[in-house]
Design an enzyme around this catalytic site. Sequence first.
Site, PDB file in Angstrom:
ATOM      1  N   LYS A  13       0.942  -1.252  -0.048  1.00  0.00           N
ATOM      2  CA  LYS A  13      -0.038   0.000   0.087  1.00  0.00           C
ATOM      3  C   LYS A  13       0.813   1.308  -0.036  1.00  0.00           C
ATOM      4  CE  LYS A  13      -4.415   0.725   0.127  1.00  0.00           C
ATOM      5  NZ  LYS A  13      -5.601  -0.100  -0.466  1.00  0.00           N
TER       6      LYS A  13
HETATM    7  P1  NAD Z   1     -13.088   7.609  -3.231  1.00  0.00           P
HETATM    8  O1  NAD Z   1     -12.119   8.642  -2.712  1.00  0.00           O
HETATM    9  O2  NAD Z   1     -13.691   7.399  -4.491  1.00  0.00           O
HETATM   10  O3  NAD Z   1     -14.378   7.876  -2.117  1.00  0.00           O
HETATM   11  C1  NAD Z   1     -14.333   8.071  -0.755  1.00  0.00           C
HETATM   12  C2  NAD Z   1     -15.834   8.707  -0.259  1.00  0.00           C
HETATM   13  O4  NAD Z   1     -15.696   8.743   1.020  1.00  0.00           O
HETATM   14  C3  NAD Z   1     -15.949  10.097  -0.517  1.00  0.00           C
HETATM   15  O5  NAD Z   1     -17.418  10.105  -1.086  1.00  0.00           O
HETATM   16  C4  NAD Z   1     -15.683  10.859   0.272  1.00  0.00           C
HETATM   17  O6  NAD Z   1     -16.431  12.101   0.414  1.00  0.00           O
HETATM   18  C5  NAD Z   1     -16.050  10.080   1.534  1.00  0.00           C
HETATM   19  N1  NAD Z   1     -15.420  10.058   2.594  1.00  0.00           N
HETATM   20  C6  NAD Z   1     -14.263  10.555   3.028  1.00  0.00           C
HETATM   21  N2  NAD Z   1     -14.319  11.153   4.403  1.00  0.00           N
HETATM   22  C7  NAD Z   1     -15.440  10.592   5.140  1.00  0.00           C
HETATM   23  C8  NAD Z   1     -15.995  10.768   6.306  1.00  0.00           C
HETATM   24  N3  NAD Z   1     -15.180  11.003   7.514  1.00  0.00           N
HETATM   25  N4  NAD Z   1     -17.279  10.380   6.424  1.00  0.00           N
HETATM   26  C9  NAD Z   1     -17.996   9.936   5.297  1.00  0.00           C
HETATM   27  N5  NAD Z   1     -17.698  10.095   4.194  1.00  0.00           N
HETATM   28  C10 NAD Z   1     -16.334  10.171   4.011  1.00  0.00           C
HETATM   29  O7  NAD Z   1     -12.400   6.169  -2.446  1.00  0.00           O
HETATM   30  P2  NAD Z   1     -13.119   4.867  -2.640  1.00  0.00           P
HETATM   31  O8  NAD Z   1     -12.212   4.279  -3.861  1.00  0.00           O
HETATM   32  O9  NAD Z   1     -14.509   4.729  -2.981  1.00  0.00           O
HETATM   33  O10 NAD Z   1     -12.707   3.927  -1.330  1.00  0.00           O
HETATM   34  C11 NAD Z   1     -13.504   4.000  -0.174  1.00  0.00           C
HETATM   35  C12 NAD Z   1     -12.875   2.751   0.675  1.00  0.00           C
HETATM   36  O11 NAD Z   1     -13.018   1.645  -0.129  1.00  0.00           O
HETATM   37  C13 NAD Z   1     -11.629   3.025   1.323  1.00  0.00           C
HETATM   38  O12 NAD Z   1     -11.474   2.535   2.510  1.00  0.00           O
HETATM   39  C14 NAD Z   1     -10.634   2.250   0.243  1.00  0.00           C
HETATM   40  O13 NAD Z   1      -9.652   1.664   0.867  1.00  0.00           O
HETATM   41  C15 NAD Z   1     -11.642   1.140   0.061  1.00  0.00           C
HETATM   42  N6  NAD Z   1     -11.461   0.334  -1.106  1.00  0.00           N
HETATM   43  C16 NAD Z   1     -11.467   0.938  -2.417  1.00  0.00           C
HETATM   44  C17 NAD Z   1     -11.058  -0.020  -3.431  1.00  0.00           C
HETATM   45  C18 NAD Z   1     -11.378   0.637  -5.008  1.00  0.00           C
HETATM   46  O14 NAD Z   1     -11.189  -0.272  -5.882  1.00  0.00           O
HETATM   47  N7  NAD Z   1     -11.534   1.991  -5.238  1.00  0.00           N
HETATM   48  C19 NAD Z   1     -10.894  -1.201  -3.412  1.00  0.00           C
HETATM   49  C20 NAD Z   1     -10.948  -1.814  -2.143  1.00  0.00           C
HETATM   50  C21 NAD Z   1     -11.362  -1.003  -1.053  1.00  0.00           C
END
Ligand code: NAD
Length: 459
Positions: free
Chosen positions: A149
């Site tokens: 990561k």
């Molecule tokens: P992203 O940046 O596209 O979206 C994150 C979302 O969370 C946004 O809507 C943001 O406004 C919101 N957010 C941020 N802080 C917040 C808070 N304090 N309270 C409420 N909402 C909040 O990110 P993503 O890619 O959707 O990733 C989200 C989660 O999923 C992370 O934990 C990431 O590690 C995990 N994840 C993502 C992927 C992927 O393929 N993108 C894969 C596995 C896990």
Amino acid sequence: MFHSASSSIAGARLFWRPFLQPDYMATDLRLPTHKIVQRDKDRFLNEENPFEAMMSRFDRAAELLDLEPGIYKVLRNPEKQIIVSVPVMLDTGEVEVYTGFRVLYNTSRGPAKGGIRFDLQVTLEEVKALAAWMTWKCAVVNIPFGGSKGGVICDPLKMSVGELERLTRRYTAGIIATLGPDSDVPAPDVNTNERVMAWIMDTYSMHVRHTVTAVVTGKPVEMGGSLGRREATGRGCMIVTKEALKHLGMPVAGTTVAIQGFGNVGSIAAEMLQREGCTITAISDRTGAFHNAKGIDIADAVRYVKEHKTLEGYTKGDKITNEELLTLDVDVLLPAALENVITSKNASKIRAKIVCEGANGPTTAGADAILDDKGVFVIPDILANAGGVTVSYFEWVQDRGGYFWSEESVNDRLRDIMTRSFKDVLSLSRQHKVNMRTAAYMLAISRVSTVHKLRGIYA
Ligand code: NAD
């Protein structure tokens, strides 16, 4: 793909026995002492520390597996931790210096695989935890990758596109020694996207003097990305949620869902679950949460966010707080934002029957027992959000083969892997009478440690 180990872990102790023969191993990793695996819970008082939260789950699974002390020590420590200073020329002409991290947790099963996040909350402890999670996640879905990561402490929302590009390229140059399709393959995570992956791929390719598409996944489709990758994590969440509903004898149609986070994972999971017949009664982002008992039109909310960047000012639901969203009376709660949102302080108030962990580490170790007592069925992050890394694996395979699959083929293979992995974890959880999280860790740790035993310690 590796052969499934799930059938061999009928009894975890029996599972290890063949490998204890000297013939199978150059080095016997057992120490002459009795077990050192301890549930040293006293060390885990800080439930907000993501690495310790992850490790307390690891310890529990390792104990149930009767993991050998030598292997335990190996798996408890990251292989490599890199910290870089990232100087960036801002648009004003001033120079700012950011701090970036890359952690390779374990590469025994294959190249390290793991996203890069740009966020003010990034810490080395968090990156270490996320890198370990990636190791277990790749093993749960049985794809031939290790875990890594990366992250840079910055606020990308306050940076121009030019500043972001310079930050990305300089960070890439800083960690370039470990990058490569055979060694470490980044992907998007919080606040990084296809465009950021394109810059990383270009920077790496310029350094090695030829185009290397397979150095990152989650790229634009036009330059070697995979169809279906952008939707893969949300799609995977939808698949395992449906499996959980089936397991609990609950119908999909009319199931109510609250989703925290409306980025890549949250918005796509919302769209797909709605398409399957679920009613999404609450969504949120960093600006706040919105509740509508009749259901939110997700396509409309997605359009709103495209136009306004966030949900701020959205009018098709009552404004509530992110904390209130977590405790709504819904069938499914899908945290898809950041970690540590379900803690020992609010777990007793969770009313959902299923928690599908779209985010990494949304539930603290302290909250696990409370949710168990309440009978909440938790689909753990290392299973629930593994759809993203699974299609990243497909992307890496396609790039290396130079042959690209149809979206249908990607989605079919993803469904097969997610469904099979859900069933593997569920059957292990029944067999050992443990919750889904512990079962997922047991499956992952057994797969990673098997490879360590077969490879032995090089020295
Ligand atoms: P992203 O940046 O596209 O979206 C994150 C979302 O969370 C946004 O809507 C943001 O406004 C919101 N957010 C941020 N802080 C917040 C808070 N304090 N309270 C409420 N909402 C909040 O990110 P993503 O890619 O959707 O990733 C989200 C989660 O999923 C992370 O934990 C990431 O590690 C995990 N994840 C993502 C992927 C992927 O393929 N993108 C894969 C596995 C896990």
